[in-house]
Enzyme design. Sequence first.
Site, PDB file in Angstrom:
ATOM      1  N   HIS A  57       0.798  -1.222   0.000  1.00  0.00           N
ATOM      2  CA  HIS A  57       0.000   0.000   0.000  1.00  0.00           C
ATOM      3  C   HIS A  57       0.834   1.277   0.000  1.00  0.00           C
ATOM      4  CE1 HIS A  57       0.517   0.031   4.440  1.00  0.00           C
ATOM      5  NE2 HIS A  57       0.349   1.329   4.318  1.00  0.00           N
ATOM      6  N   GLU A 105       3.756   5.501  -3.386  1.00  0.00           N
ATOM      7  CA  GLU A 105       4.110   6.796  -2.820  1.00  0.00           C
ATOM      8  C   GLU A 105       5.609   6.928  -2.597  1.00  0.00           C
ATOM      9  OE1 GLU A 105       2.156   9.833  -1.448  1.00  0.00           O
ATOM     10  OE2 GLU A 105       1.758   8.940  -3.397  1.00  0.00           O
ATOM     11  N   ASP A 106       6.185   5.885  -2.002  1.00  0.00           N
ATOM     12  CA  ASP A 106       7.525   6.043  -1.433  1.00  0.00           C
ATOM     13  C   ASP A 106       8.634   5.312  -2.179  1.00  0.00           C
ATOM     14  OD1 ASP A 106       6.079   7.325   0.514  1.00  0.00           O
ATOM     15  OD2 ASP A 106       6.003   5.593   1.842  1.00  0.00           O
ATOM     16  N   ASP A 132      -4.314   0.119   7.857  1.00  0.00           N
ATOM     17  CA  ASP A 132      -3.161   1.023   7.803  1.00  0.00           C
ATOM     18  C   ASP A 132      -3.258   2.035   8.950  1.00  0.00           C
ATOM     19  OD1 ASP A 132      -0.988   2.561   6.781  1.00  0.00           O
ATOM     20  OD2 ASP A 132      -2.389   3.815   5.648  1.00  0.00           O
ATOM     21  N   ASP A 154     -22.961   2.163  34.536  1.00  0.00           N
ATOM     22  CA  ASP A 154     -22.936   1.015  33.642  1.00  0.00           C
ATOM     23  C   ASP A 154     -21.615   0.882  32.911  1.00  0.00           C
ATOM     24  OD1 ASP A 154     -23.460   3.357  32.460  1.00  0.00           O
ATOM     25  OD2 ASP A 154     -25.138   2.670  31.254  1.00  0.00           O
TER      26      ASP A 154
HETATM   27 MN    MN Z   1       0.798   3.024   5.495  1.00  0.00          MN
END
Ligand code: MN
Length: 705
Positions: free
Chosen positions: A71, A75-76, A138, A258
């Site tokens: 995932h 992006e990275d 995630d 409660d």
């Molecule tokens: Mn992540």
Amino acid sequence: MTDLAELTEQLSYLKPDDIALVRAAFELSKSAHDGQMRQSGEPYITHPLAVASILAAWHLDAQALIAGLLHDVLEDTPVTKPDIAAKFGKQVAELVDGVSKLDKLAFQTEAHAQAENFRKMLLAMARDVRVILVKLADRLHNMRTLVAMREDKRLRIARETLDIYAPIANRLGLNKIYQELEDLSFQFLYPNRYQVLEKAVKTARGNRREVVAKVKEALTHKLADAGIDARVSGREKHLYSIYKKMQEKSLTFSEVFDIYGFRVIVKDVPTCYLTLGALHALYKPIPGKFKDYIAIPKANGYQSLHTTLFGPFATPIEIQIRSADMHKIAEAGVASHWLYKSGEPGVNEMHKKTHQWLQSLLEIQSESGDAAEFLEHIKVDLFPEEVYVFTPKGKIMALPRGATPVDFAYAVHTDVGNRCVAAKINHELAPLRSELRNGDQVEIITAAHGNPNPSWLNFVSTGKARSHIRHFLKTMQYEESAALGERLLNQALRALGVQHSDVGDAQWDKLLRENSGKTKREILADIGLGKRLNIVVARQLLALHDALPEERKLVAAGPITIRGSEGMAVQFAKCCRPIPGDPIIGFIKKGQGLVVHTHDCPHIAKARGDVDKLLDVEWDPGSRKMFDVAIKLVVANQRGVLAKIAATIAEAGSNIDNVAMEEEDGSIYASMLFTLQVENRAHLANVMRGLRKLPEVVRIARTKG
Ligand code: MN
């Protein structure tokens, strides 16, 4: 979770081929993230691995697990979407892409940005619910490891989790995750309150241990005596729910009794009710606390019986009673679809309902372009507080609190909503804006020619009703504007000595090309709405490029007739309220269309210079519509005078639309301002003649402006 071996152990529910694919995804993720570290200093791969492990606990399919492992690679890392598609298929690539897009949504304090993020999240979820499951896993792992983050980031992420992710988890019935997300957010947002409350609960737990044990034993015995096979367990509420209760009801901790509850799990539905009977015989139930979520499940599929009993030592005891099947759904919600593949009816039903809900989000989305509006629509779905009402045939409908008969009508069917004209609540006629209450029986009266009323938007509370009303009004106005636009264009063409039928397709095609791909209807609607001038379009069509023609040749083309049935495209000015018989003039108002004024209206005098926007109009002599008109009466202020006037107006065949009264203290006269509906001037004269005959009426006049 640090290595693949542990994950593999969790995968025994998958086929060997799928396990191999998951392992391959792990290797890809590991090499892609190689050298990257988390804030905590651990190798980055620990994060996707933990996400996959959470997904495996729900028994999600291999595609979702692979997406969980990958995932963060888009992006990275240099890995691309086509890379993923080539190795693991298109669906996995779409899942990863979906999750990555959600990652990019920067949460901002500005309300609109937040709404926009929320909208994207729900739409991603609507396309494939697995996207949101990966995203939730995630987020859960990020929350569990949030302590390593900088404080400002911590606060932002915790707030976002509480506002957005926890409600979504709740709506999807992912109960455990929902509670954990809430408690973690609470802990980071309000560390002091969290600690104090945690300590208080711990102490209370110690103090009450004996009581809890005694009650549990009593319950178990009673059920055994009754021959009911049941599993009884104690249950502690999560901290954030205790905190919320203290806040909402302004209670101190010692007043929240409660914090403990009990859960009884039995084999089937009939046994649930038997259990309820047995327990009510053991301790007295507290009136008004019994809820039957078996007959009427919550929107997220949750089912159980809830009751509160007067326990020993004067403590109220909350009890949940449910079957084993219900328990599965109560714990795992939408994930139970993967977790229990057995195809149990309860699980299937819940999955189907979730799917329907997601589809309805897509519908609402296509109706409302605006993110804030969309958020408004679904808020009621995500933060439900429901009322239950009955159809005439006894079917139960769940609606959000604040729902009205119009919401009910749209919930039954779009057509019922669009054609609804009146409603009966518990067999009595009631206004369409009435707020429905639990147990109401609602009957909708429809008319073949009924139409949604714009004013309904002021009181409906469901997204479905709102979006359908909007949609209807938009379409109506568009159609009506296009029809008016066509008449206006014809008029302009006639002024140039051409009939519309003489204009060929080629001329239209050329015009449409010049207008960047608009359709003919769109152009006509633009004219009707006053966004384009009829004369300009006519000249474009005829390719006349010379200077504008001599002044007001249009007059020669004859006026446009007004029938009063043009709908929203033609409006009658509120300042002068023209009725048939009055000399009238039209004014094209940008974005609104044609507004009809009387000739002597002061507003129109101001617009005289705007020749292109003024339009010659006349009444269609055949019109039998009713038009609004205003009259003012000065009457002797006596009892029953209004009733007398109303009766006289009705006798003359007119309707009262509105009445306002001005009484001066101590005066023997009062002024009354009526808005009436009449066919034309002759009709109005008739009404006024009747009123003049009343001895109480001192003065009477039609008002304009
Ligand atoms: Mn992540």
